[in-house]
Design a protein around this motif. Structure first.
Motif, PDB file in Angstrom:
ATOM      1  N   ILE A  75       0.841  -1.203   0.000  1.00  0.00           N
ATOM      2  CA  ILE A  75       0.000   0.000   0.000  1.00  0.00           C
ATOM      3  C   ILE A  75       0.875   1.251   0.000  1.00  0.00           C
ATOM      4  CG2 ILE A  75      -1.648   1.336   1.362  1.00  0.00           C
ATOM      5  CD1 ILE A  75      -2.892  -1.317   2.222  1.00  0.00           C
ATOM      6  N   ALA A  76       1.956   1.228   0.790  1.00  0.00           N
ATOM      7  CA  ALA A  76       2.870   2.376   0.820  1.00  0.00           C
ATOM      8  C   ALA A  76       3.505   2.599  -0.552  1.00  0.00           C
ATOM      9  CB  ALA A  76       3.956   2.146   1.871  1.00  0.00           C
ATOM     10  N   THR A  77       3.822   1.514  -1.246  1.00  0.00           N
ATOM     11  CA  THR A  77       4.386   1.620  -2.589  1.00  0.00           C
ATOM     12  C   THR A  77       3.387   2.254  -3.554  1.00  0.00           C
ATOM     13  OG1 THR A  77       5.738  -0.349  -2.192  1.00  0.00           O
ATOM     14  CG2 THR A  77       5.406   0.305  -4.482  1.00  0.00           C
ATOM     15  N   LEU A  78       2.129   1.844  -3.460  1.00  0.00           N
ATOM     16  CA  LEU A  78       1.088   2.407  -4.310  1.00  0.00           C
ATOM     17  C   LEU A  78       0.872   3.893  -4.018  1.00  0.00           C
ATOM     18  CD1 LEU A  78      -1.696  -0.336  -4.420  1.00  0.00           C
ATOM     19  CD2 LEU A  78      -0.548   0.686  -6.392  1.00  0.00           C
ATOM     20  N   LEU A  79       0.794   4.236  -2.742  1.00  0.00           N
ATOM     21  CA  LEU A  79       0.578   5.637  -2.376  1.00  0.00           C
ATOM     22  C   LEU A  79       1.746   6.500  -2.819  1.00  0.00           C
ATOM     23  CD1 LEU A  79      -0.941   5.260   1.212  1.00  0.00           C
ATOM     24  CD2 LEU A  79      -2.123   5.889  -0.900  1.00  0.00           C
ATOM     25  N   GLY A  80       2.965   5.998  -2.645  1.00  0.00           N
ATOM     26  CA  GLY A  80       4.133   6.754  -3.093  1.00  0.00           C
ATOM     27  C   GLY A  80       4.117   6.985  -4.589  1.00  0.00           C
ATOM     28  N   SER A  81       3.724   5.963  -5.341  1.00  0.00           N
ATOM     29  CA  SER A  81       3.641   6.096  -6.791  1.00  0.00           C
ATOM     30  C   SER A  81       2.600   7.135  -7.187  1.00  0.00           C
ATOM     31  CB  SER A  81       3.309   4.738  -7.420  1.00  0.00           C
ATOM     32  OG  SER A  81       3.139   4.841  -8.814  1.00  0.00           O
ATOM     33  N   SER A  82       1.464   7.123  -6.485  1.00  0.00           N
ATOM     34  CA  SER A  82       0.402   8.083  -6.790  1.00  0.00           C
ATOM     35  C   SER A  82       0.839   9.514  -6.478  1.00  0.00           C
ATOM     36  CB  SER A  82      -0.855   7.730  -5.997  1.00  0.00           C
ATOM     37  OG  SER A  82      -1.332   6.457  -6.364  1.00  0.00           O
ATOM     38  N   LEU A  83       1.552   9.693  -5.383  1.00  0.00           N
ATOM     39  CA  LEU A  83       2.033  11.026  -5.012  1.00  0.00           C
ATOM     40  C   LEU A  83       3.072  11.524  -6.017  1.00  0.00           C
ATOM     41  CD1 LEU A  83       2.338  10.654  -1.137  1.00  0.00           C
ATOM     42  CD2 LEU A  83       0.607  11.927  -2.413  1.00  0.00           C
ATOM     43  N   MET A  84       3.898  10.619  -6.521  1.00  0.00           N
ATOM     44  CA  MET A  84       4.857  10.999  -7.567  1.00  0.00           C
ATOM     45  C   MET A  84       4.119  11.393  -8.844  1.00  0.00           C
ATOM     46  SD  MET A  84       7.869   8.146  -7.186  1.00  0.00           S
ATOM     47  CE  MET A  84       8.783   7.941  -5.664  1.00  0.00           C
ATOM     48  N   ILE A 103       9.942  -1.755 -13.962  1.00  0.00           N
ATOM     49  CA  ILE A 103       9.886  -3.219 -14.017  1.00  0.00           C
ATOM     50  C   ILE A 103       9.647  -3.775 -12.624  1.00  0.00           C
ATOM     51  CG2 ILE A 103      11.187  -5.316 -14.523  1.00  0.00           C
ATOM     52  CD1 ILE A 103      12.671  -3.766 -16.694  1.00  0.00           C
ATOM     53  N   THR A 104      10.492  -3.340 -11.688  1.00  0.00           N
ATOM     54  CA  THR A 104      10.378  -3.807 -10.305  1.00  0.00           C
ATOM     55  C   THR A 104       9.012  -3.461  -9.723  1.00  0.00           C
ATOM     56  OG1 THR A 104      12.756  -3.460 -10.023  1.00  0.00           O
ATOM     57  CG2 THR A 104      11.443  -3.699  -8.026  1.00  0.00           C
ATOM     58  N   HIS A 105       8.621  -2.220  -9.869  1.00  0.00           N
ATOM     59  CA  HIS A 105       7.359  -1.746  -9.314  1.00  0.00           C
ATOM     60  C   HIS A 105       6.177  -2.535  -9.874  1.00  0.00           C
ATOM     61  CE1 HIS A 105       4.493   1.332  -7.828  1.00  0.00           C
ATOM     62  NE2 HIS A 105       3.848   1.065  -8.952  1.00  0.00           N
ATOM     63  N   SER A 106       6.159  -2.738 -11.164  1.00  0.00           N
ATOM     64  CA  SER A 106       5.006  -3.397 -11.785  1.00  0.00           C
ATOM     65  C   SER A 106       4.887  -4.857 -11.353  1.00  0.00           C
ATOM     66  CB  SER A 106       5.099  -3.301 -13.311  1.00  0.00           C
ATOM     67  OG  SER A 106       6.213  -4.029 -13.815  1.00  0.00           O
ATOM     68  N   ILE A 107       6.013  -5.526 -11.138  1.00  0.00           N
ATOM     69  CA  ILE A 107       5.975  -6.916 -10.672  1.00  0.00           C
ATOM     70  C   ILE A 107       5.362  -6.983  -9.275  1.00  0.00           C
ATOM     71  CG2 ILE A 107       7.397  -8.889  -9.981  1.00  0.00           C
ATOM     72  CD1 ILE A 107       9.399  -7.957 -12.173  1.00  0.00           C
ATOM     73  N   PHE A 143      -2.130   2.656 -16.144  1.00  0.00           N
ATOM     74  CA  PHE A 143      -2.293   4.073 -16.456  1.00  0.00           C
ATOM     75  C   PHE A 143      -1.278   4.988 -15.768  1.00  0.00           C
ATOM     76  CE2 PHE A 143      -6.452   2.133 -17.065  1.00  0.00           C
ATOM     77  CZ  PHE A 143      -6.766   2.562 -18.347  1.00  0.00           C
ATOM     78  N   VAL A 144      -0.439   4.458 -14.899  1.00  0.00           N
ATOM     79  CA  VAL A 144       0.519   5.298 -14.188  1.00  0.00           C
ATOM     80  C   VAL A 144       1.954   4.882 -14.501  1.00  0.00           C
ATOM     81  CG1 VAL A 144       1.299   6.141 -11.939  1.00  0.00           C
ATOM     82  CG2 VAL A 144      -1.136   5.781 -12.351  1.00  0.00           C
ATOM     83  N   VAL A 145       2.329   3.661 -14.125  1.00  0.00           N
ATOM     84  CA  VAL A 145       3.722   3.225 -14.276  1.00  0.00           C
ATOM     85  C   VAL A 145       3.952   2.500 -15.599  1.00  0.00           C
ATOM     86  CG1 VAL A 145       5.582   1.868 -13.261  1.00  0.00           C
ATOM     87  CG2 VAL A 145       4.004   3.116 -11.784  1.00  0.00           C
ATOM     88  N   GLN A 146       3.064   1.621 -15.997  1.00  0.00           N
ATOM     89  CA  GLN A 146       3.102   0.949 -17.304  1.00  0.00           C
ATOM     90  C   GLN A 146       4.356   0.111 -17.528  1.00  0.00           C
ATOM     91  OE1 GLN A 146       1.708   3.515 -20.631  1.00  0.00           O
ATOM     92  NE2 GLN A 146       1.626   5.122 -19.083  1.00  0.00           N
ATOM     93  N   GLY A 147       4.718  -0.694 -16.538  1.00  0.00           N
ATOM     94  CA  GLY A 147       5.794  -1.657 -16.740  1.00  0.00           C
ATOM     95  C   GLY A 147       5.274  -2.853 -17.515  1.00  0.00           C
ATOM     96  N   ARG A 148       5.876  -3.147 -18.661  1.00  0.00           N
ATOM     97  CA  ARG A 148       5.339  -4.211 -19.512  1.00  0.00           C
ATOM     98  C   ARG A 148       5.430  -5.579 -18.852  1.00  0.00           C
ATOM     99  NH1 ARG A 148       8.230  -1.941 -24.932  1.00  0.00           N
ATOM    100  NH2 ARG A 148      10.023  -2.400 -23.616  1.00  0.00           N
ATOM    101  N   THR A 149       6.483  -5.820 -18.071  1.00  0.00           N
ATOM    102  CA  THR A 149       6.597  -7.105 -17.392  1.00  0.00           C
ATOM    103  C   THR A 149       5.444  -7.287 -16.417  1.00  0.00           C
ATOM    104  OG1 THR A 149       9.019  -7.038 -17.551  1.00  0.00           O
ATOM    105  CG2 THR A 149       8.064  -8.563 -15.965  1.00  0.00           C
ATOM    106  N   GLY A 150       5.150  -6.244 -15.637  1.00  0.00           N
ATOM    107  CA  GLY A 150       4.045  -6.332 -14.695  1.00  0.00           C
ATOM    108  C   GLY A 150       2.708  -6.493 -15.381  1.00  0.00           C
ATOM    109  N   GLN A 151       2.539  -5.858 -16.532  1.00  0.00           N
ATOM    110  CA  GLN A 151       1.287  -6.006 -17.272  1.00  0.00           C
ATOM    111  C   GLN A 151       1.102  -7.443 -17.755  1.00  0.00           C
ATOM    112  OE1 GLN A 151       1.676  -2.953 -20.277  1.00  0.00           O
ATOM    113  NE2 GLN A 151       0.880  -1.340 -18.937  1.00  0.00           N
ATOM    114  N   LEU A 152       2.176  -8.053 -18.240  1.00  0.00           N
ATOM    115  CA  LEU A 152       2.097  -9.464 -18.637  1.00  0.00           C
ATOM    116  C   LEU A 152       1.814 -10.354 -17.432  1.00  0.00           C
ATOM    117  CD1 LEU A 152       5.037  -9.780 -21.196  1.00  0.00           C
ATOM    118  CD2 LEU A 152       2.587  -9.899 -21.686  1.00  0.00           C
TER     119      LEU A 152
END
Length: 362
Positions: A75-84, A103-107, A143-152
Motif C-alpha cells: 500500500i505504501a508503494t502504491l501511495l508513493g507512486s500516486s504522489l509521484m 519493471i520492479t514496481h510493476s511486478i 495508467f501510471v507506471v506501465q511496466g510491460r513485465t508487470g502487465q504481462l
C-alpha cells in the motif's frame, strides 16, 4: 539449527540451496577473476535466504505478521507512486512515478493485485477494502507506471485466478471479460505507447533484415541471441560464476552494446553454469509447483500465483540477480512455502494438504 530439518521437509528450500551451491562450485572454473565471481555469488545470496527464512516463519503467528507487513509495504508503494504521479513527490532517477524501476514496481503491484483479489473472496468483512486496493493496483499498472513485465504478469495472474476460483462457465466468462478489457485498452487508451512499442520492436526485429535493434526490445532479443551463442560454446558447465560480462564482451567486441545482464534468468544462469545450472533452476521452479499442491487453500493459490510471477519475470528479466526483486521473491517464497515445514513433524509425501488458519486474520 532448524536448517537441516527445513531442507528435509521442504524441497523448495533444498533446491534453492542447491542452486546457490552451484554458483559456489562455479567459482572453481570461472573465466573471470575471483573478485568478479564472489560478487556474483553475493548477488544470488537470496537463494540461501529462502531456507533460512523458512525456519523463522515456521509458525502461523510469524507468518501472520509478515503477511500484514507485505500488505502495508504494498500500500505504501502504491501511495508513493500516486504522489509521484501527482507531482507531490519527485520522480525516480529514470523519470518514472515509482520508488524503483517500473519493471520492479510493476511486478510487485501485479502480485499484490492478485493477493487482494483472493482476499476479497475470502474476507467478507474487508471485501470492499480489498476490492478498492485491487482496482487501485490495476489503475497504477496500466495508467501510471506501465511496466510491460508487470502487465504481462497481471494478465497471467488474472487467468490463473479465474482457473482457481471459477468453474467451466465462469472461466470462459472471465477470459471473455479479460480479452474485452485488453482490446478496449489497446484501441482506445492513450496509455498504450509502451505496449505498442514492444509489439512494433518485436515485428521489426523478426524481419529478414532486423530493424530497430537499438530499441529496448531489440536490444533484449540481441542479448538472448548472443547468450545462446555463448551457451553453445560451453553447454554443459558454462564459463563459471561471474563470467557473463567478460564472455559477452569477448563475443560482441565493439560491434554491439555489451551488457552485464541478458534480462533472462535462464540465460544468465546458462552462460555461467551451463545446462546443468539451468536444470537446477528448473528443478527449483518445479519444486514450487509440486509443493504448492501440498498446501491448503488459499496458501496453495498464492504459491501458484507467485510461481507464475517468477516464471514470467525470469523470461524477461533476471529476478535473483536484481537486488529488490531477488529479496522480494526470496521472502515471499519462504512465506508461501513455510507451512510445509512443521517443526518436529516432517511432512511425508503422502500427507494430505496442510490445514492452516486463514491468512492475515483481522
Amino acid at each position: 539449527m532448524a536448517l537441516p530439518r527445513v531442507l528435509r521437509c521442504c524441497p523448495v528450500a533444498l533446491w534453492a540451496l542447491l542452486l546457490f551451491g552451484s554458483f559456489i562450485v562455479g567459482l572453481t572454473y570461472n573465466s573471470a577473476t575471483l573478485q568478479e565471481g564472489l560478487a556474483m555469488v553475493n548477488k544470488y545470496r537470496e537463494l540461501f535466504f529462502i531456507p533460512v527464512l523458512m525456519g523463522f516463519v515456521s509458525t502461523e503467528r510469524f507468518r501472520y505478521w509478515l503477511w500484514n507487513a507485505f500488505i502495508i509495504a504494498s500500500i505504501a508503494t502504491l501511495l508513493g507512486s500516486s504522489l509521484m504521479d501527482a507531482g507531490v513527490l519527485e520522480l525516480n532517477k529514470l523519470g518514472d512515478p515509482c520508488f524503483k524501476s517500473r519493471i520492479t514496481h510493476s511486478i510487485f503491484i501485479a502480485f499484490f493485485a492478485f493477493f487482494c483479489a483472493h482476499k476479497a473472496f475470502q474476507e467478507q468483512r474487508y471485501r470492499p477494502l480489498y476490492l478498492i486496493a485491487m482496482a487501485f493496483c490495476l489503475y497504477n499498472l496500466f495508467f501510471v507506471v506501465q511496466g510491460r513485465t508487470g502487465q504481462l504478469v497481471i494478465i497471467g495472474l488474472a487467468l490463473l485466478f479465474a482457473w482457481q476460483r471459477f468453474n467451466g462457465k465462469g472461466r470462459l466468462l472471465a477470459i471473455v471479460v479479460i480479452a474485452s478489457l485488453l482490446a478496449l485498452f489497446v484501441n482506445f487508451s492513450d496509455k498504450t505507447s509502451r505496449l505498442k512499442e514492444g509489439i512494433e520492436n518485436t515485428q521489426a526485429y523478426l524481419k529478414p533484415v532486423p530493424e530497430q535493434v537499438d530499441s529496448s526490445m531489440g536490444l533484449r532479443y540481441g542479448f538472448w541471441k548472443n547468450s545462446l551463442i555463448l551457451m553453445s560454446g560451453k553447454p554443459l558447465l558454462g564459463y563459471g560464476t561471474g563470467s557473463f560480462t567478460k564472455e559477452y564482451q569477448r563475443l560482441v567486441g565493439d560491434k554491439a552494446f555489451a551488457t552485464t545482464n541478458p534480462h533472462n534468468e535462464f540465460l544468465m544462469i546458462g552462460v555461467q553454469l551451463g545446462v546443468l545450472g539451468v536444470l537446477v533452476y528448473v528443478g527449483f521452479l518445479w519444486s514450487q509447483f509440486q509443493c504448492a499442491r501440498q498446501l491448503a487453500k488459499p496458501e496453495k493459490w498464492l504459491a501458484q500465483g507467485l510461481l507464475l510471477c517468477l516464471l514470467v519475470t525470469s523470461v524477461f528479466n533476471s529476478p535473483f540477480l536484481d537486488h529488490a526483486e531477488g529479496h522480494w521473491f526470496a521472502i515471499l517464497i519462504a512465506l508461501c512455502f513455510a507451512p510445509i515445514y512443521k517443526p518436529g513433524v516432517p511432512l511425508c509425501k503422502d500427507s494430505p494438504p496442510i490445514s492452516r488458519p486463514s491468512l492475515c486474520r483481522h
